[in-house]
Design a protein around this motif. Structure first.
Motif, PDB file in Angstrom:
ATOM      1  N   THR A  74      17.271  24.648  36.248  1.00  0.00           N
ATOM      2  CA  THR A  74      16.285  23.469  35.846  1.00  0.00           C
ATOM      3  C   THR A  74      16.036  23.757  34.394  1.00  0.00           C
ATOM      4  O   THR A  74      15.670  24.757  33.828  1.00  0.00           O
ATOM      5  N   GLY A 103      18.882  20.675  37.631  1.00  0.00           N
ATOM      6  CA  GLY A 103      17.373  20.423  37.589  1.00  0.00           C
ATOM      7  C   GLY A 103      17.044  19.804  36.305  1.00  0.00           C
ATOM      8  O   GLY A 103      17.422  20.334  35.082  1.00  0.00           O
ATOM      9  N   GLY A 132      14.082  17.350  40.032  1.00  0.00           N
ATOM     10  CA  GLY A 132      13.218  17.657  39.334  1.00  0.00           C
ATOM     11  C   GLY A 132      12.045  16.671  39.121  1.00  0.00           C
ATOM     12  O   GLY A 132      11.533  16.269  40.063  1.00  0.00           O
ATOM     13  N   LYS A 162      16.586  18.934  47.577  1.00  0.00           N
ATOM     14  CA  LYS A 162      16.409  18.954  46.072  1.00  0.00           C
ATOM     15  C   LYS A 162      15.293  17.895  45.632  1.00  0.00           C
ATOM     16  O   LYS A 162      15.828  16.778  45.509  1.00  0.00           O
TER      17      LYS A 162
END
Length: 176
Positions: A74, A103, A132, A162
């Motif tokens: 991320t 991410g 994210g 996710k």
């Protein structure tokens, strides 16, 4: 290295790059844009971390996000200025390819992205699959279209374990 050229004639220069011919700082994202006269080098300032996000000042840096993404990691970005995306003919969504594990935490910092156009792309939108967070940004006059799974923010907000989070995002004008 990501090389952006305006036409096929400019892209021929890519063949002249030899390994080791260019020294780039480690841990930084570098994009070289080829024009008729020369190369212009850009790098994102910041570290891509939560405490030192990559700072996005202009359209060239916004386009560099794609090149900076890392599978399984991320990265953090903060918009510094409002950006008009009119000159981008057809935005390629971020994180649109399986396994969708890049991410992205994008802090719009209260700024506006205007004239985003993403059509006939897999998961057309700013992010193909938002894994994210996207927050504190306005999308103005966006044009998004596809036969399925598209939207200004993304084709999907999270997928398959996710998660995607959106807050304080405004969408005005435009389509879809």
């Amino acid at each position: 290295i990501t090389v952006l050229g305006n036409n096929d004639a400019q892209m021929k220069y890519v063949k002249n790059i030899k390994p080791g011919a260019v020294s780039l700082p480690s841990g930084k994202v570098n994009v070289f844009q080829l024009n008729d006269q020369n190369w212009a080098s850009y790098k994102l300032s910041g570290e891509g971390t939560q405490t030192e996000p990559y700072l996005i000042n202009n359209l060239a840096e916004l386009q560099m996000i794609r090149a900076s993404l890392v599978h399984g990691k991320t990265l953090y970005y903060r918009l510094v200025n409002a950006i008009d995306m009119t000159s981008v003919d057809n935005w390629e969504p971020l994180n649109w390819e399986d396994p969708y594990d890049c991410g992205i935490v994008f802090d719009g910092n209260g700024k506006t992205l205007s004239n985003l156009k993403s059509t006939d792309k897999t998961y057309a939108g700013f992010a193909g699959v938002l894994y994210g967070e996207l927050h504190h940004v306005t999308f103005e006059n966006a044009q998004i279209s596809n036969n399925h799974n598209c939207g200004v923010i993304g084709g999907y907000i999270g997928t398959g374990g996710k998660p995607g989070y959106v807050h304080h995002v405004n969408v005005t004008g435009g389509s879809k």
